[in-house]
Design a protein around this motif. Sequence first.
Motif, mmCIF file in Angstrom:
data_model
loop_
_atom_site.group_PDB
_atom_site.id
_atom_site.type_symbol
_atom_site.label_atom_id
_atom_site.label_comp_id
_atom_site.label_asym_id
_atom_site.label_seq_id
_atom_site.Cartn_x
_atom_site.Cartn_y
_atom_site.Cartn_z
ATOM 1 N N ALA A 1 0.831 -1.212 0.000
ATOM 2 C CA ALA A 1 0.000 0.000 0.000
ATOM 3 C C ALA A 1 0.863 1.258 0.000
ATOM 4 N N ARG A 2 1.935 1.241 0.775
ATOM 5 C CA ARG A 2 2.837 2.408 0.817
ATOM 6 C C ARG A 2 3.459 2.657 -0.556
ATOM 7 N N GLN A 3 3.688 1.580 -1.317
ATOM 8 C CA GLN A 3 4.316 1.734 -2.637
ATOM 9 C C GLN A 3 3.311 2.162 -3.714
ATOM 10 N N LYS A 4 2.062 1.631 -3.625
ATOM 11 C CA LYS A 4 1.128 1.806 -4.735
ATOM 12 C C LYS A 4 -0.009 2.778 -4.456
ATOM 13 N N GLN A 5 -0.319 3.033 -3.196
ATOM 14 C CA GLN A 5 -1.482 3.863 -2.879
ATOM 15 C C GLN A 5 -1.025 5.191 -2.287
ATOM 16 N N ASP A 6 -1.411 6.272 -2.906
ATOM 17 C CA ASP A 6 -1.027 7.607 -2.424
ATOM 18 C C ASP A 6 -1.755 7.922 -1.125
ATOM 19 N N GLY A 7 -1.067 8.662 -0.254
ATOM 20 C CA GLY A 7 -1.710 9.176 0.947
ATOM 21 C C GLY A 7 -1.688 8.251 2.138
ATOM 22 N N VAL A 8 -1.082 7.051 2.006
ATOM 23 C CA VAL A 8 -0.999 6.140 3.159
ATOM 24 C C VAL A 8 0.213 6.519 3.998
ATOM 25 N N VAL A 9 -0.059 6.977 5.234
ATOM 26 C CA VAL A 9 1.019 7.386 6.147
ATOM 27 C C VAL A 9 0.819 6.665 7.475
ATOM 28 N N SER A 10 1.718 6.913 8.429
ATOM 29 C CA SER A 10 1.691 6.178 9.699
ATOM 30 C C SER A 10 0.379 6.342 10.455
ATOM 31 N N ASN A 11 -0.244 7.564 10.378
ATOM 32 C CA ASN A 11 -1.492 7.741 11.143
ATOM 33 C C ASN A 11 -2.752 7.524 10.292
ATOM 34 N N SER A 12 -2.575 6.851 9.132
ATOM 35 C CA SER A 12 -3.750 6.429 8.358
ATOM 36 C C SER A 12 -4.489 5.335 9.131
ATOM 37 N N VAL A 13 -5.813 5.421 9.134
ATOM 38 C CA VAL A 13 -6.620 4.403 9.832
ATOM 39 C C VAL A 13 -6.733 3.162 8.945
ATOM 40 N N VAL A 14 -6.497 1.981 9.561
ATOM 41 C CA VAL A 14 -6.684 0.706 8.874
ATOM 42 C C VAL A 14 -8.082 0.208 9.205
ATOM 43 N N TYR A 15 -8.884 -0.127 8.183
ATOM 44 C CA TYR A 15 -10.224 -0.648 8.479
ATOM 45 C C TYR A 15 -10.470 -1.952 7.718
ATOM 46 N N PHE A 16 -11.223 -2.823 8.397
ATOM 47 C CA PHE A 16 -11.506 -4.148 7.852
ATOM 48 C C PHE A 16 -12.984 -4.302 7.490
#
Length: 774
Positions: A675-690
């Motif tokens: 995700a860090r390589q292919k998806q823009d805007g993913v940073v350490s404080n991005s929320v992960v949701y399932f």
Amino acid sequence: MAEGETNARECCVSSATPTEEMNGSGNLMDFLDEPFPDVGTYEDFHTIDWLREKSRDTDRHRKITSKSKESIWELVKSLLDAWSGWLVMLLIGLLSGTLAGVIDLAVDWMTDLKEGVCLSVFWYSHEQCCWTSNETTFADRDKCPQWQKWAELMTGYTEGAGVYMLNYFLYVVWALFFSFLAVSLVRVFAPYACGSGIPEIKTILSGFIIRGYLGKWTLLIKTVTLVLAVSSGLSLGKEGPLVHVACCCGNLFCSLFSKYSKNEGKRREVLSAAAAAGVSVAFGAPIGGVLFSLEEVSYYFPLKTLWRSFFAALVAAFTLRSINPFGNNRLVLFYVEYHTPWYMAELVPFILLGVFGGLWGTLFIRCNIAWCRRRKTTLLGKYPVLEVIVVTGVTAILAFPNPYTRRSTSELISELFNDCGALESSQLCDYVNNPNMTRPVDDIPDRPAGPGVYSALWQLTLALIFKIVITIFTFGMKIPSGLFIPSMAVGAIAGRIVGIAVEQMAYHHHDWIIFKSWCRPGADCVTPGLYAMVGAAACLGGVTRMTVSLVVIMFELTGGLEYIVPLMAAAVTSKWVADAFGKEGIYEAHIQLNGYPYLDQDEFTHRTLATDVMRPRRNEPPLSVLTQDSTTVEDVETLIKETDYNGFPVVVSRESERLIGFVQRRDLILAIKNARQKQDGVVSNSVVYFTEDAPQLPPSNPQPLKLRRILNLSPFTVTDHTPMETVVDIFRKLGLRQCLVTRSGRLLGIITKKDVLRHMAQMMNQDPESIMFN
């Protein structure tokens, strides 16, 4: 995962089939709509998830079936996919049969090389050399001018103390050279090529992953060093390692077809069939090979695998028969045919041989495991090369003076199984003949033993003691070493001694009540070779605890249905006697010694509950979990960094602890990295949701990361009051890696495969910490 599961090599992680449809929410991209490499794969020293592998194969098959209706090309592809299994079996049979033939020929030549050399054709064995000679007579068929012993070649003399000592010295030197070369190659190029390989094959077939154990280097080095180890004269056989070699062939061909290379469950079906092919070429017993795979090594054996195993075993046996390594148009050196029926009274000595086999099996397992444990825990284990050299030196020095231990063990068994015909020149057939005898050669009456037989008897007794002791120290060294042949040799020696004793009793005391009804004077009543065969089966059964497959293998060796009852009586008796002292065979004992995570088929009878085994226990930190929509990327990365757990339950919230699913550690790491390589805007404080829909977040928050696709929405669960007997059964029959413990939908804890193994060890008063991969 539960607190305390801190072993990095934990074999207890699960994930499920990631087949849910992704409907990304709004303008959020779910990058996992397109699968990325390595998701759903396993790390080294982990256990596979059988349910997920089965589900993935079903999905793949459904997809191929639906596509096959679209075009002719897709239909052809679906047919190729369907036939790929049979093609893999054909390739396995061809390669394992060819390798077995090459190994047999090389062992034959190199074993004879310790004693002499063929001057006309260097690579001929003693027997082949004298076959081609025109100067060989029937009486002296082992002697021909083209074959010369080393001392004769060097000095020109054939007899004398000096000649004997020079031959003795060179025999020991060759043995040391072969074994040193074998252990050095194993140590430098393929450490996994040592041992018989059957305990590890059983563990791998149960779902454990040991990368490299079935690799190309292991195949090459095991094939070469197996020849060297057997030729060195050590008390070991090639039959067990041939199963490992065949499984390496199976793994090699699996990598050519994505159907097998990408599905660990399907790969194990192929390996089960390869194990059958290995036994087929080891004993020339295709049916015995299939039954061996079913009874002894396989964990999951569907009907489809049974047919394919038979096909692979058949092709392997046919290939070996085409090579004809022994020149007798048979698949093994010790094929025999008997012409005399057995009688009911003989069941008594047969059962006594079964008792001996059971006692020998128990003695061997206990002594060998004690020695191997000592090897692991002392300085002895740090010097594997020295250990092999010392054991080879002692074996060669003690073996040379006795003609029965000097020859290869397969030749020894062949001679012990042999029925004494009119043309036999063996010392064991030195009977006093009646000059007036006019019977056909196949029905020679019982005769009094001559001096050669009595001389052979005490030599065989010494050979029996020597084999019993030296095999204990040989099995488990850092060279390829099988146990079938040494075990059969011990039983065959004991059986032949008993057979000769019964034969002589029947001859000298035919008026006794036990002989009177079935053994009249001048009749051929007792076949000592049959006793050797029954003894061999009894000892092999005592060590391995095989029953059905053992009887079928021995029956295929003799080619006669008539002797199945004596073999069954001996095999069952040896198992009963050995089981009275301990349920586990040698392979199970080595699995336990090495701490492999293997769930055997024994019943669990203790009255404990899931809540007694689950983690966390009292006074332990709470379970490490992820929430469905409030965990950040940084939280996930911190949890992965600070723990060794191989998966994490996903709950609605930490307060409710309502279970949503289970996510695998490896998949989490790969998903975030991708995700860090292919998806823009993913940073350490991005929320992960399932969840299916993204959580309501303030506009200032960075873009959330949707990981629903790697979530197993149907993890296996049990309640806290489920009996452990049921839990063990579930783990065994479904091949689970872990199950979650709940009460009314609320997560309480987790039980891993290793927790189950530790608990079972504890219930049997064993060290629970011994369950780890060593």
